[in-house]
Structure formats: C-alpha cells, structure tokens
Design a protein around this motif. Structure first.
Motif, PDB file in Angstrom:
ATOM      1  N   PHE A  99       0.844  -1.180   0.000  1.00  0.00           N
ATOM      2  CA  PHE A  99       0.000   0.000   0.000  1.00  0.00           C
ATOM      3  C   PHE A  99       0.891   1.246   0.000  1.00  0.00           C
ATOM      4  O   PHE A  99       1.923   1.271   0.654  1.00  0.00           O
ATOM      5  N   TYR A 110       0.866   5.419   0.750  1.00  0.00           N
ATOM      6  CA  TYR A 110       0.175   6.548   1.377  1.00  0.00           C
ATOM      7  C   TYR A 110       0.984   7.816   1.129  1.00  0.00           C
ATOM      8  O   TYR A 110       2.194   7.777   0.905  1.00  0.00           O
ATOM      9  N   SER A 124      -3.570  14.189   7.681  1.00  0.00           N
ATOM     10  CA  SER A 124      -3.317  12.789   8.002  1.00  0.00           C
ATOM     11  C   SER A 124      -2.839  12.044   6.763  1.00  0.00           C
ATOM     12  O   SER A 124      -2.989  12.507   5.641  1.00  0.00           O
ATOM     13  N   LEU A 125      -2.241  10.903   7.000  1.00  0.00           N
ATOM     14  CA  LEU A 125      -1.814  10.041   5.901  1.00  0.00           C
ATOM     15  C   LEU A 125      -3.039   9.519   5.161  1.00  0.00           C
ATOM     16  O   LEU A 125      -4.013   9.097   5.771  1.00  0.00           O
ATOM     17  N   PHE A 163       5.203  13.603   2.037  1.00  0.00           N
ATOM     18  CA  PHE A 163       5.770  12.435   2.712  1.00  0.00           C
ATOM     19  C   PHE A 163       5.042  11.216   2.167  1.00  0.00           C
ATOM     20  O   PHE A 163       3.816  11.132   2.242  1.00  0.00           O
ATOM     21  N   ARG A 165       1.581  -6.123   3.427  1.00  0.00           N
ATOM     22  CA  ARG A 165       0.920  -7.234   4.115  1.00  0.00           C
ATOM     23  C   ARG A 165       1.723  -8.480   3.812  1.00  0.00           C
ATOM     24  O   ARG A 165       1.949  -8.812   2.647  1.00  0.00           O
ATOM     25  N   ILE A 212       0.094  -5.959   8.839  1.00  0.00           N
ATOM     26  CA  ILE A 212       0.664  -5.015   7.883  1.00  0.00           C
ATOM     27  C   ILE A 212       1.779  -4.252   8.563  1.00  0.00           C
ATOM     28  O   ILE A 212       1.622  -3.742   9.663  1.00  0.00           O
ATOM     29  N   GLU A 267       9.498   3.296   6.735  1.00  0.00           N
ATOM     30  CA  GLU A 267       9.749   4.507   7.498  1.00  0.00           C
ATOM     31  C   GLU A 267       9.361   5.769   6.739  1.00  0.00           C
ATOM     32  O   GLU A 267       9.312   6.844   7.309  1.00  0.00           O
ATOM     33  N   GLY A 268       9.088   5.632   5.453  1.00  0.00           N
ATOM     34  CA  GLY A 268       8.646   6.780   4.693  1.00  0.00           C
ATOM     35  C   GLY A 268       9.736   7.474   3.907  1.00  0.00           C
ATOM     36  O   GLY A 268      10.931   7.297   4.169  1.00  0.00           O
ATOM     37  N   LYS A 307     -17.280   5.368   5.768  1.00  0.00           N
ATOM     38  CA  LYS A 307     -15.841   5.554   5.794  1.00  0.00           C
ATOM     39  C   LYS A 307     -15.395   5.882   7.213  1.00  0.00           C
ATOM     40  O   LYS A 307     -16.028   6.645   7.905  1.00  0.00           O
ATOM     41  N   TYR A 313      -9.961  -3.909  12.219  1.00  0.00           N
ATOM     42  CA  TYR A 313      -9.151  -5.112  12.229  1.00  0.00           C
ATOM     43  C   TYR A 313      -8.094  -5.034  13.310  1.00  0.00           C
ATOM     44  O   TYR A 313      -7.861  -5.975  14.057  1.00  0.00           O
ATOM     45  N   GLN A 338      -2.854   0.750  15.327  1.00  0.00           N
ATOM     46  CA  GLN A 338      -1.461   0.975  15.662  1.00  0.00           C
ATOM     47  C   GLN A 338      -1.278   2.411  16.126  1.00  0.00           C
ATOM     48  O   GLN A 338      -1.956   3.322  15.646  1.00  0.00           O
ATOM     49  N   PHE A 395       1.737   5.214  16.209  1.00  0.00           N
ATOM     50  CA  PHE A 395       3.022   5.499  15.598  1.00  0.00           C
ATOM     51  C   PHE A 395       3.606   6.773  16.208  1.00  0.00           C
ATOM     52  O   PHE A 395       2.897   7.641  16.703  1.00  0.00           O
ATOM     53  N   GLN A 433       6.151   9.935  14.955  1.00  0.00           N
ATOM     54  CA  GLN A 433       6.782  10.567  13.797  1.00  0.00           C
ATOM     55  C   GLN A 433       7.596  11.750  14.294  1.00  0.00           C
ATOM     56  O   GLN A 433       7.053  12.703  14.840  1.00  0.00           O
ATOM     57  N   GLY A 466      10.578   9.462   9.354  1.00  0.00           N
ATOM     58  CA  GLY A 466       9.502   8.545   9.037  1.00  0.00           C
ATOM     59  C   GLY A 466       8.700   8.125  10.244  1.00  0.00           C
ATOM     60  O   GLY A 466       8.803   8.703  11.319  1.00  0.00           O
ATOM     61  N   LEU A 467       7.882   7.111  10.035  1.00  0.00           N
ATOM     62  CA  LEU A 467       7.040   6.583  11.100  1.00  0.00           C
ATOM     63  C   LEU A 467       7.741   5.460  11.836  1.00  0.00           C
ATOM     64  O   LEU A 467       8.409   4.630  11.222  1.00  0.00           O
ATOM     65  N   LEU A 524       0.838  -2.201  18.607  1.00  0.00           N
ATOM     66  CA  LEU A 524      -0.193  -2.759  17.737  1.00  0.00           C
ATOM     67  C   LEU A 524      -1.192  -3.512  18.594  1.00  0.00           C
ATOM     68  O   LEU A 524      -0.795  -4.355  19.408  1.00  0.00           O
ATOM     69  N   LEU A 529       0.712   9.403  16.077  1.00  0.00           N
ATOM     70  CA  LEU A 529      -0.406   9.109  15.184  1.00  0.00           C
ATOM     71  C   LEU A 529      -1.060   7.794  15.578  1.00  0.00           C
ATOM     72  O   LEU A 529      -0.371   6.840  15.913  1.00  0.00           O
ATOM     73  N   ASN A 548      -6.839  -4.274   5.333  1.00  0.00           N
ATOM     74  CA  ASN A 548      -6.048  -3.668   4.281  1.00  0.00           C
ATOM     75  C   ASN A 548      -5.786  -2.188   4.501  1.00  0.00           C
ATOM     76  O   ASN A 548      -4.665  -1.756   4.680  1.00  0.00           O
ATOM     77  N   GLN A 549      -6.834  -1.407   4.437  1.00  0.00           N
ATOM     78  CA  GLN A 549      -6.639   0.033   4.461  1.00  0.00           C
ATOM     79  C   GLN A 549      -6.552   0.556   5.881  1.00  0.00           C
ATOM     80  O   GLN A 549      -7.344   0.184   6.747  1.00  0.00           O
ATOM     81  N   PHE A 550      -5.609   1.454   6.097  1.00  0.00           N
ATOM     82  CA  PHE A 550      -5.455   2.115   7.371  1.00  0.00           C
ATOM     83  C   PHE A 550      -6.013   3.525   7.282  1.00  0.00           C
ATOM     84  O   PHE A 550      -5.851   4.219   6.287  1.00  0.00           O
ATOM     85  N   PHE A 560      -5.747   7.077   9.221  1.00  0.00           N
ATOM     86  CA  PHE A 560      -4.885   7.759  10.176  1.00  0.00           C
ATOM     87  C   PHE A 560      -5.566   8.974  10.767  1.00  0.00           C
ATOM     88  O   PHE A 560      -6.347   9.665  10.102  1.00  0.00           O
ATOM     89  N   GLY A 561      -5.229   9.260  12.029  1.00  0.00           N
ATOM     90  CA  GLY A 561      -5.581  10.535  12.609  1.00  0.00           C
ATOM     91  C   GLY A 561      -4.582  11.583  12.163  1.00  0.00           C
ATOM     92  O   GLY A 561      -3.575  11.268  11.530  1.00  0.00           O
ATOM     93  N   THR A 562      -4.840  12.831  12.501  1.00  0.00           N
ATOM     94  CA  THR A 562      -3.944  13.916  12.116  1.00  0.00           C
ATOM     95  C   THR A 562      -2.808  14.092  13.106  1.00  0.00           C
ATOM     96  O   THR A 562      -1.920  14.886  12.886  1.00  0.00           O
TER      97      THR A 562
END
Lengths: 117, 112
Positions: free
Chosen positions: A34, A36, A43-44, A91, A97, A106, A110-111, B1, B31, B34, B36, B38, B43-44, B49, B89, B98-100, B102-104
């Motif tokens: 994936f 992002y 947000s991402l 970023f 996965r 998943i 680190e981006g 969503k 599901y 996490q 994170f 930053q 990076g993250l 988890l 985050l 699959n899809q994550f 994220f918060g801001t």
C-alpha cells in the motif's frame, strides 16, 4: 520482526523530472503493498493498493498516470512520481501485508520525503 | 468511511509527567490499530499494535488501550522524557485489514 524498507528516505528533484521510491519487504513475502502520502498538517491518506503481478488499484482522486506503481516481485514495490511538480512535495510511505504475524499483520516502512523544486 | 480524530492536536508537558493521548474512531468494525511516532522530517516508527480482539498492549513506558464499544483508543505515556517529543499518530485498519485510516496526530513537547 518483519521489516519494510523504503529508499530513499529523502529526495529532492527538479520540477518536471521523475523520481522513483522503492519499498522492500526484507524478511517476508509481501503479497499486497500500500502507498500513502501525507501533506503538511494532514493525516496520511491511502493512494493505491498493489498486488504482486497485477495492476494497482488507485483511490479516488489519485492520478494513475502520474503516480506509477509497480509490484513486480513479492518483495518489491515501486512508486514513480512522473513529471513532478512542487505540489507533489509530500511524505510518502508504504506498507506491506506479509505472510506472517497475527492475521497477516501489515508493516509500515519509514517513509520518504519528496521535495520538488 | 472510517473517520479518526486525535485530541489534543498539540500538548506540552513538563518532564516526568504522565500523559494520555486520545484517539476516537467512528466505525467499530476494525481489524487492528497501531500507534506510531513521527519525528520532524523523519519517518514513522510503530509503537504498539492492538488486534481487534485485544484491549491493551504495553511496551516499556507506553500503554495503549482499545475500547471498540466507545470508539476510543488511548496512548498512555508514563514518566515523560524530552526524548518523547514527537508527533503521535493513531491508525485503524479496516475490517479487511487492508486500508489504514490515520488521525492527524498529536504533537507532543516534553519540556526539560
């Protein structure tokens, strides 16, 4: 534990050029990866989902001809930003996965920070 | 969503204080989640988890909890240190895993 590696961590490119970002799963096979991106103070957001050996599925509003995603092997996916413009500065982060971990967890890279000048 | 909200957006505390970061979500069909970290220009880093079936996870001075019924997760940081200064985050994986979403983020500053 599983590791997802992104390269480069930082990249600066000139407007109009293309830049490639790699995402590798180092110790597991990633059937799905994936991509992002994160704009400042936001947000991402998911850009696209790629499955090994098939075309990526792009989220609404993401230009597939501009953000080329290739997932040619079970350990490597690449994102190419074509004809980059300053507004593409962002970023970018990938996740993968794998075939291990509870519920096929998943793992995130680190981006990569892209600056287009 | 799925919509993910993190409060507060920014937090400044003196060193040694215990603190709680909050994250709320709208769809309980998750599901996993996490937390994170930053750091500026970097990076993250995945901190904790929590699978959907779990209620909390602990790692060192960090403890994360998940309450699906109330749509909340919290990250507790004990005895904060200046090195904890970063943006935190939270991210929820959809029920397919699959899809994550994220918060801001919450920008934390720990003052020496």
């Amino acid at each position: 534990g599983a590791v997802v590696s992104q390269h480069p961590s930082w990249v600066i490119c000139k407007s109009g050029t293309s830049v490639k970002i790699e995402c590798r799963s180092l110790d597991f096979q990633a059937t799905t990866m994936f991509w992002y991106r994160q704009f400042p103070k936001q947000s991402l957001m998911l850009m696209a989902t790629s499955n090994e050996g098939s075309k990526a599925t792009y989220e609404q509003g993401v230009e597939k001809d501009k953000f080329l995603i290739n997932h040619a092997s079970l350990t490597l996916s690449t994102l190419t930003v074509t004809s980059a413009h300053p507004e593409d500065s962002s970023f970018y982060i990938c996740s993968a996965r794998g075939d291990r971990g509870p519920g096929n967890t998943i793992y995130f890279g680190e981006g990569s920070w892209l600056t287009v000048v | 969503k799925q919509e993910v909200t993190q409060i507060p957006a920014a937090l400044s505390v003196p060193e040694g204080e215990n603190l709680v970061l909050n994250c709320s979500f709208t769809d309980s069909a998750i599901y996993n989640l996490q937390w994170f970290r930053q750091d500026p220009g970097k990076g993250l880093t995945s901190l904790l988890l929590i699978q959907s079936s779990q209620r909390e996870q602990t790692s060192g001075r960090l403890n994360a909890s998940l309450d699906k019924s109330s749509g909340r997760s919290t990250l507790y940081i004990a005895a904060s240190q200046p090195g904890d200064s970063a943006t935190y985050l939270c991210a929820f994986a959809s029920n397919t895993g699959n899809q994550f979403y994220f918060g801001t983020g919450t920008s934390l500053t720990v003052i020496p």
